[in-house]
Write a protein that holds these residues in place. Structure first.
Motif, mmCIF file in Angstrom:
data_model
loop_
_atom_site.group_PDB
_atom_site.id
_atom_site.type_symbol
_atom_site.label_atom_id
_atom_site.label_comp_id
_atom_site.label_asym_id
_atom_site.label_seq_id
_atom_site.Cartn_x
_atom_site.Cartn_y
_atom_site.Cartn_z
ATOM 1 N N VAL A 72 46.899 44.639 25.508
ATOM 2 C CA VAL A 72 46.137 45.737 27.015
ATOM 3 C C VAL A 72 44.461 45.970 26.103
ATOM 4 O O VAL A 72 43.737 45.185 27.322
ATOM 5 N N GLN A 73 44.409 46.032 25.134
ATOM 6 C CA GLN A 73 42.538 46.239 24.939
ATOM 7 C C GLN A 73 42.302 45.043 24.787
ATOM 8 O O GLN A 73 40.833 44.647 25.401
ATOM 9 N N LYS A 74 42.506 43.581 24.833
ATOM 10 C CA LYS A 74 42.356 42.322 24.454
ATOM 11 C C LYS A 74 42.050 41.963 25.343
ATOM 12 O O LYS A 74 40.664 41.388 25.631
ATOM 13 N N TRP A 75 43.020 42.344 26.798
ATOM 14 C CA TRP A 75 42.799 41.931 28.593
ATOM 15 C C TRP A 75 41.761 42.255 29.087
ATOM 16 O O TRP A 75 40.331 41.867 28.977
ATOM 17 N N ALA A 76 41.698 43.462 28.182
ATOM 18 C CA ALA A 76 40.028 44.549 29.032
ATOM 19 C C ALA A 76 39.287 44.331 27.869
ATOM 20 O O ALA A 76 37.707 43.883 29.501
ATOM 21 N N ALA A 77 38.891 43.452 27.161
ATOM 22 C CA ALA A 77 37.254 42.735 26.565
ATOM 23 C C ALA A 77 37.764 41.359 27.098
ATOM 24 O O ALA A 77 36.283 41.266 27.341
ATOM 25 N N LEU A 78 38.444 40.988 27.629
ATOM 26 C CA LEU A 78 38.349 39.406 28.144
ATOM 27 C C LEU A 78 38.195 39.318 29.305
ATOM 28 O O LEU A 78 36.685 39.390 29.529
ATOM 29 N N TYR A 79 38.605 40.317 29.850
ATOM 30 C CA TYR A 79 37.480 41.036 31.773
ATOM 31 C C TYR A 79 36.456 41.407 31.025
ATOM 32 O O TYR A 79 35.261 40.542 32.345
ATOM 33 N N ARG A 80 35.991 41.918 30.589
ATOM 34 C CA ARG A 80 34.429 42.243 30.303
ATOM 35 C C ARG A 80 33.730 41.081 30.415
ATOM 36 O O ARG A 80 32.711 40.716 30.882
ATOM 37 N N GLN A 81 33.801 40.326 29.286
ATOM 38 C CA GLN A 81 33.264 38.583 29.354
ATOM 39 C C GLN A 81 32.689 38.304 30.436
ATOM 40 O O GLN A 81 32.168 37.308 30.447
ATOM 41 N N ARG A 82 34.516 38.073 31.185
ATOM 42 C CA ARG A 82 34.421 37.893 31.934
ATOM 43 C C ARG A 82 33.079 37.722 33.551
ATOM 44 O O ARG A 82 32.271 37.214 34.078
ATOM 45 N N VAL A 83 33.128 39.576 33.451
ATOM 46 C CA VAL A 83 32.260 39.597 34.278
ATOM 47 C C VAL A 83 30.704 39.256 33.791
ATOM 48 O O VAL A 83 29.997 39.677 34.932
ATOM 49 N N LEU A 84 31.053 39.785 32.602
ATOM 50 C CA LEU A 84 29.144 39.780 31.721
ATOM 51 C C LEU A 84 28.955 38.222 31.956
ATOM 52 O O LEU A 84 27.859 37.855 32.940
ATOM 53 N N GLU A 85 30.327 37.010 31.517
ATOM 54 C CA GLU A 85 29.626 35.495 32.369
ATOM 55 C C GLU A 85 29.606 35.402 33.571
ATOM 56 O O GLU A 85 28.376 34.675 34.322
ATOM 57 N N LEU A 86 29.818 36.470 34.998
ATOM 58 C CA LEU A 86 29.634 36.289 35.936
ATOM 59 C C LEU A 86 28.689 36.403 36.196
ATOM 60 O O LEU A 86 27.435 36.396 37.250
ATOM 61 N N ARG A 87 27.679 38.046 35.651
ATOM 62 C CA ARG A 87 26.774 38.117 36.056
ATOM 63 C C ARG A 87 25.162 37.135 34.732
ATOM 64 O O ARG A 87 24.460 37.466 36.115
ATOM 65 N N ASN A 88 26.018 36.190 34.530
ATOM 66 C CA ASN A 88 25.016 35.195 34.541
ATOM 67 C C ASN A 88 25.260 33.837 34.705
ATOM 68 O O ASN A 88 24.097 33.127 34.847
ATOM 69 N N LEU A 89 25.683 33.744 35.615
ATOM 70 C CA LEU A 89 26.317 32.635 36.521
ATOM 71 C C LEU A 89 24.410 32.546 37.546
ATOM 72 O O LEU A 89 24.094 32.968 38.345
#
Ligand code: FMN
Length: 177
Positions: free
Chosen positions: A160-177
């Motif tokens: 669960v914690q790994k997925w949470a970190a991956l989600y944060r990462q994905r949102v960061l990526e979106l922010r940089n699109l």
């Protein structure tokens, strides 16, 4: 910087495990607005003007929710119905959302292998998400590859914690699109 609006739909956040962890991971991020739709509108009485304003202020929309009956919890459907108005989101003059991007971020109880022909859920997730994909298309928005977590009841706390970190990462990526 790209502005991201996360529209979160979970009717029982106090009982949530995975979505609760995901939303915690994206709190307080610069350029990211988090909005809990059930908290804003416990009676589903959505203020479409406020929601439309928010859409105009952001470039990327995330529809985050648990998968309920092969779709989203009811408030997200209500949000689509009242916010994506003719003349605003589609139809004559309805170009206000054109060029924006949308991503579904969803969690399913069923495992990935259940979502196929011959599997428990018969259809693939991509097929089941067609209404969201096509809704985005009709509004001139690009429907991005969804962020999907499956078989969520079987996840360990570490997962669960790994997925949470991956989600944060994905949102960061979106922010940089
Ligand atoms: C009303 C309801 C409908 C559900 N429908 C589905 C479904 O269609 N497919 C599926 O894989 N899981 C389904 N589930 C399981 C949820 O997707 C799962 O409990 C959720 O993703 C867990 O997230 P949470 O820990 O944030 O609550 C359903 C759960 C509920 C309560």
């Amino acid at each position: 910087m790209t502005r991201v609006l996360i529209l979160f739909a979970h009717p029982a956040l106090h009982r949530s495990r995975i979505n609760a962890a995901l939303i915690e991971a994206v709190q307080g991020m610069e350029g990211v607005t988090f909005r809990d739709l059930y908290e804003e509108y416990p009676n589903l009485n959505i203020d479409f003007e406020t929601e439309q304003e928010l859409l105009l202020e952001h470039d990327i929309i995330v529809w985050q929710h648990p998968f309920y009956w092969y779709s989203a919890p009811a408030i997200l459907k209500e949000w689509l119905d009242v916010v994506l108005e003719y003349g605003f989101a589609y139809g004559e003059g309805g170009t206000r959302l054109a060029g924006k991007k949308v991503m579904s971020a969803l969690t399913t109880g069923g495992p990935a292998e259940a979502y196929q022909r011959g599997g428990y859920n018969h259809y693939t997730l991509k097929e089941l998400l067609a209404p969201f994909d096509q809704t985005a298309r009709l509004c001139g928005m690009e429907y991005l590859e969804p962020f999907v977590i499956q078989n969520v009841r079987q996840l360990t706390n570490e997962e669960v914690q790994k997925w949470a970190a991956l989600y944060r990462q994905r949102v960061l990526e979106l922010r940089n699109l």
